[in-house]
Design a protein around this motif. Structure first.
Motif, short mmCIF file in Angstrom:
data_model
loop_
_atom_site.label_atom_id
_atom_site.label_comp_id
_atom_site.label_asym_id
_atom_site.label_seq_id
_atom_site.Cartn_x
_atom_site.Cartn_y
_atom_site.Cartn_z
N HIS A 18 0.84 -1.19 0.00
CA HIS A 18 0.00 0.00 0.00
C HIS A 18 0.88 1.25 0.00
N ALA B 285 -10.23 -2.16 -3.84
CA ALA B 285 -10.61 -0.75 -3.82
C ALA B 285 -11.77 -0.44 -4.77
N GLU C 125 3.38 7.24 -6.18
CA GLU C 125 2.55 8.39 -6.56
C GLU C 125 3.28 9.70 -6.27
N GLU D 164 -8.90 -6.80 -17.68
CA GLU D 164 -8.08 -5.57 -17.60
C GLU D 164 -7.44 -5.36 -16.23
N GLU E 166 9.25 -0.48 -7.82
CA GLU E 166 7.92 -1.05 -7.61
C GLU E 166 7.84 -2.44 -8.24
N ALA F 120 -3.10 -9.06 -3.85
CA ALA F 120 -3.98 -9.11 -2.68
C ALA F 120 -4.87 -10.36 -2.74
N LEU G 186 -4.90 -6.04 -13.44
CA LEU G 186 -3.63 -6.77 -13.30
C LEU G 186 -3.20 -6.97 -11.85
N HIS G 187 -3.85 -6.27 -10.92
CA HIS G 187 -3.42 -6.36 -9.52
C HIS G 187 -3.98 -7.63 -8.88
N ASP G 188 -3.17 -8.66 -8.83
CA ASP G 188 -3.67 -9.93 -8.28
C ASP G 188 -2.99 -10.35 -6.98
N ASP H 291 -8.79 -5.72 4.99
CA ASP H 291 -7.64 -6.29 4.30
C ASP H 291 -7.89 -7.77 3.98
C1 B12 Z 1 2.03 -3.77 -7.25
C2 B12 Z 1 1.22 -2.74 -8.00
C3 B12 Z 1 1.11 -2.88 -9.37
C4 B12 Z 1 1.65 -4.10 -10.12
C5 B12 Z 1 0.65 -5.26 -9.89
C6 B12 Z 1 1.30 -6.60 -9.97
C7 B12 Z 1 0.37 -7.68 -9.52
N1 B12 Z 1 0.59 -8.85 -10.07
O1 B12 Z 1 -0.49 -7.49 -8.69
C8 B12 Z 1 1.69 -3.59 -11.58
C9 B12 Z 1 3.09 -3.04 -11.84
C10 B12 Z 1 1.30 -4.57 -12.65
C11 B12 Z 1 0.72 -2.39 -11.50
C12 B12 Z 1 0.15 -1.83 -12.62
C13 B12 Z 1 -0.65 -0.70 -12.58
N2 B12 Z 1 -0.98 0.01 -11.51
CO1 B12 Z 1 -0.57 -0.52 -9.72
N3 B12 Z 1 -0.11 -0.75 -7.99
C14 B12 Z 1 0.58 -1.68 -7.30
C15 B12 Z 1 0.64 -1.37 -5.78
C16 B12 Z 1 2.00 -0.73 -5.48
C17 B12 Z 1 0.41 -2.56 -4.85
C18 B12 Z 1 -0.86 -3.34 -5.15
C19 B12 Z 1 -1.13 -4.33 -4.08
O2 B12 Z 1 -0.91 -5.52 -4.26
N4 B12 Z 1 -1.58 -3.86 -2.93
C20 B12 Z 1 -1.89 -4.68 -1.79
C21 B12 Z 1 -3.34 -4.51 -1.40
C22 B12 Z 1 -3.72 -5.51 -0.34
O3 B12 Z 1 -3.50 -3.21 -0.86
P1 B12 Z 1 -4.60 -2.19 -1.43
O4 B12 Z 1 -4.56 -2.27 -2.92
O5 B12 Z 1 -4.38 -0.90 -0.77
O6 B12 Z 1 -5.98 -2.87 -1.00
C23 B12 Z 1 -6.70 -2.54 0.16
C24 B12 Z 1 -8.16 -2.93 0.03
O7 B12 Z 1 -8.66 -2.54 -1.20
C25 B12 Z 1 -8.15 -4.41 0.31
N5 B12 Z 1 -8.07 -5.34 -0.82
C26 B12 Z 1 -7.44 -5.21 -1.99
N6 B12 Z 1 -7.56 -6.30 -2.72
C27 B12 Z 1 -8.29 -7.20 -2.01
C28 B12 Z 1 -8.70 -8.49 -2.31
C29 B12 Z 1 -9.46 -9.18 -1.37
C30 B12 Z 1 -9.93 -10.55 -1.70
C31 B12 Z 1 -9.82 -8.56 -0.15
C32 B12 Z 1 -10.65 -9.29 0.83
C33 B12 Z 1 -9.40 -7.27 0.14
C34 B12 Z 1 -8.63 -6.60 -0.79
O8 B12 Z 1 -7.00 -4.64 1.08
C35 B12 Z 1 -6.27 -3.43 1.28
C36 B12 Z 1 -6.63 -2.86 2.62
O9 B12 Z 1 -5.81 -3.41 3.55
C37 B12 Z 1 -0.58 -0.39 -5.65
C38 B12 Z 1 -0.53 0.50 -4.43
C39 B12 Z 1 -1.66 0.14 -3.46
N7 B12 Z 1 -2.33 1.10 -2.92
O10 B12 Z 1 -1.94 -0.97 -3.19
C40 B12 Z 1 -0.61 0.27 -7.01
C41 B12 Z 1 -1.95 0.80 -7.54
C42 B12 Z 1 -3.06 -0.16 -7.22
N8 B12 Z 1 -1.70 0.83 -9.04
C43 B12 Z 1 -2.20 1.85 -9.57
C44 B12 Z 1 -2.09 2.13 -10.95
C45 B12 Z 1 -2.57 3.50 -11.39
C46 B12 Z 1 -1.55 1.20 -11.86
C47 B12 Z 1 -1.42 1.35 -13.38
C48 B12 Z 1 -2.60 1.99 -14.08
C49 B12 Z 1 -0.12 2.09 -13.63
C50 B12 Z 1 0.15 2.42 -15.07
N9 B12 Z 1 0.06 3.71 -15.36
O11 B12 Z 1 0.46 1.54 -15.85
C51 B12 Z 1 -1.24 -0.11 -13.83
C52 B12 Z 1 -2.63 -0.70 -14.12
C53 B12 Z 1 -2.64 -2.15 -14.32
C54 B12 Z 1 -4.03 -2.71 -14.49
N10 B12 Z 1 -4.62 -2.56 -15.68
O12 B12 Z 1 -4.59 -3.27 -13.59
C55 B12 Z 1 -2.95 2.74 -8.60
C56 B12 Z 1 -4.47 2.52 -8.74
C57 B12 Z 1 -5.25 3.81 -8.64
C58 B12 Z 1 -6.66 3.58 -9.13
N11 B12 Z 1 -7.55 3.33 -8.20
O13 B12 Z 1 -6.90 3.58 -10.29
C59 B12 Z 1 -2.33 2.29 -7.24
C60 B12 Z 1 -3.27 2.45 -6.04
C61 B12 Z 1 -1.05 3.12 -7.03
C62 B12 Z 1 -1.33 4.57 -6.72
N12 B12 Z 1 -1.25 4.95 -5.45
O14 B12 Z 1 -1.62 5.34 -7.59
N13 B12 Z 1 0.53 -2.00 -10.26
#
Ligand code: B12
Length: 298
Positions: A143, A268, A150, A192, A159, A198, A194-196, A286
């Motif tokens: 996160h 999200a 950003e 579409e 990243e 979590a 790609l975030h897998d 989470d």
């Molecule tokens: C790793 C990452 C990537 C990797 C993903 C690799 C993979 N195999 O997953 C790659 C490099 C591919 C990627 C690509 C992109 N990403 Co990215 N990425 C991330 C990053 C750093 C971590 C994602 C992650 O795994 N988080 C861990 C989860 C657990 O945390 P969370 O997302 O905050 O989720 C919370 C809840 O929603 C919940 N949750 C989430 N998922 C799930 C699932 C279940 C089952 C449950 C119960 C709960 C739950 O748990 C968390 C709360 O504790 C995030 C930052 C972030 N905030 O997470 C950005 C982020 C998600 N990405 C972002 C963006 C913009 C992109 C791109 C568009 C970038 C680009 N210009 O190319 C592309 C889009 C790809 C696509 N089409 O999907 C933005 C999304 C903003 C938005 N809402 O649109 C983020 C938030 C970064 C940011 N701060 O701007 N990304």
């Protein structure tokens, strides 16, 4: 990362600010509001900080990264320090250890240091449960990584490096999650998406609760998902996405699916309105906690 708290105050605010990546302004605010820093003043009136101050700032950063508010993070940082004194409970000392190791892991990942990152993960997984490491270290780290990206503090290279390494560890933990005679869950991301990662975290924890997992992962075409569900009749289908549009694009199919099997949406992009219109359950919080306390268990 351990620092002798008795070390001499040697750092000017600029140097501390450079080391921890925070502005002077933030450091002074943490000092005046929370008493987090205890600088001494030079004859000329400059603040001088000790390595113990630096360690407290890093613990505070780790606590914020875990999602605590600034006031809670400061309280937990100071409590952890008290607990680290001899004769107090181990629990808080362990918590401060967690913050230190989480910080060391983050630094190793930032520095593209693969062996060190694995070593810190090994250490965390030796001392703590998989659930704690995933919920309190890995998820907050990811996160925070997004926020730092950003703000321009880390590049895409960092990243990608960090995500690839952590995803690899998760894939290791996931080995064998398709085995067992517990209930069966199908996990997928909509087209579409790609975030897998979590979703993998969710699957790992769910499997540890006895479930059998079929992981379809990123950008799964909806027709293929429907086919798998028809063939395997799972007890649960979970879809995760970071934006609502990725769900609304398949809302009609989701609603049809939800008439046949329990469907849950998460991430999200999952909203109460989406859950309402599709008849899916909304998983909040989470992925670790959601997998531990399944609201959909009957
Ligand atoms: C790793 C990452 C990537 C990797 C993903 C690799 C993979 N195999 O997953 C790659 C490099 C591919 C990627 C690509 C992109 N990403 Co990215 N990425 C991330 C990053 C750093 C971590 C994602 C992650 O795994 N988080 C861990 C989860 C657990 O945390 P969370 O997302 O905050 O989720 C919370 C809840 O929603 C919940 N949750 C989430 N998922 C799930 C699932 C279940 C089952 C449950 C119960 C709960 C739950 O748990 C968390 C709360 O504790 C995030 C930052 C972030 N905030 O997470 C950005 C982020 C998600 N990405 C972002 C963006 C913009 C992109 C791109 C568009 C970038 C680009 N210009 O190319 C592309 C889009 C790809 C696509 N089409 O999907 C933005 C999304 C903003 C938005 N809402 O649109 C983020 C938030 C970064 C940011 N701060 O701007 N990304």
């Amino acid at each position: 990362v351990s620092v002798d708290p008795s070390d001499e105050p040697v750092l000017r605010i600029g140097e501390l600010s450079r080391r921890v990546g925070l502005s002077d302004h933030v450091l002074r605010a943490w000092e005046s509001r929370y008493g987090l820093l205890q600088p001494v003043r030079t004859a000329g009136g400059f603040r001088l900080y000790s390595p113990a101050d630096e360690l407290r700032v890093r613990r505070m950063q780790a606590a914020l990264a875990r999602g605590l508010s600034a006031a809670e993070a400061a309280r937990s940082t100071l409590a952890a320090e008290d607990a680290a004194q001899p004769g107090t409970t181990d629990l808080l000392a362990a918590a401060s250890g967690l913050a230190d190791v989480a910080e060391a892991l983050a630094q190793a990942l930032d520095a593209f240091d693969e062996p060190a990152a694995h070593a810190w993960l090994d250490r965390l997984l030796t001392d703590l449960t998989v659930e704690t490491v995933l919920r309190d270290v890995l998820v907050p780290y990811l996160h925070d990584l997004g926020l730092r990206w950003e703000r321009g503090e880390v590049g895409v290279a960092q990243e990608h490096f960090a995500t690839h390494l952590l995803r690899g560890r998760l894939a290791g933990m996931a080995r064998g999650w398709g085995l067992g005679d517990g209930p069966h869950a199908v996990l997928a991301c909509p087209p579409e998406e790609l975030h897998d990662v979590a979703l993998m975290v969710f699957g790992v924890v769910l499997h540890r609760r006895g479930w059998r997992i079929s992981f379809l992962g990123a950008s799964t075409p909806v027709d293929d998902l429907v086919e798998v569900v028809a063939d395997t009749k799972p007890s649960l289908v979970v879809l995760a996405a970071t934006t609502t549009e990725r769900f609304t694009g398949i809302a009609r199919e989701l609603a049809l699916l939800a008439e046949k099997v329990p469907v849950a949406v998460a991430g999200a992009g999952a909203t109460p309105a989406l859950a309402e219109t599709t008849g899916a359950q909304l998983l909040v919080g989470d992925p670790v906690t959601a997998a531990e306390q399944p609201p959909w268990r009957r």
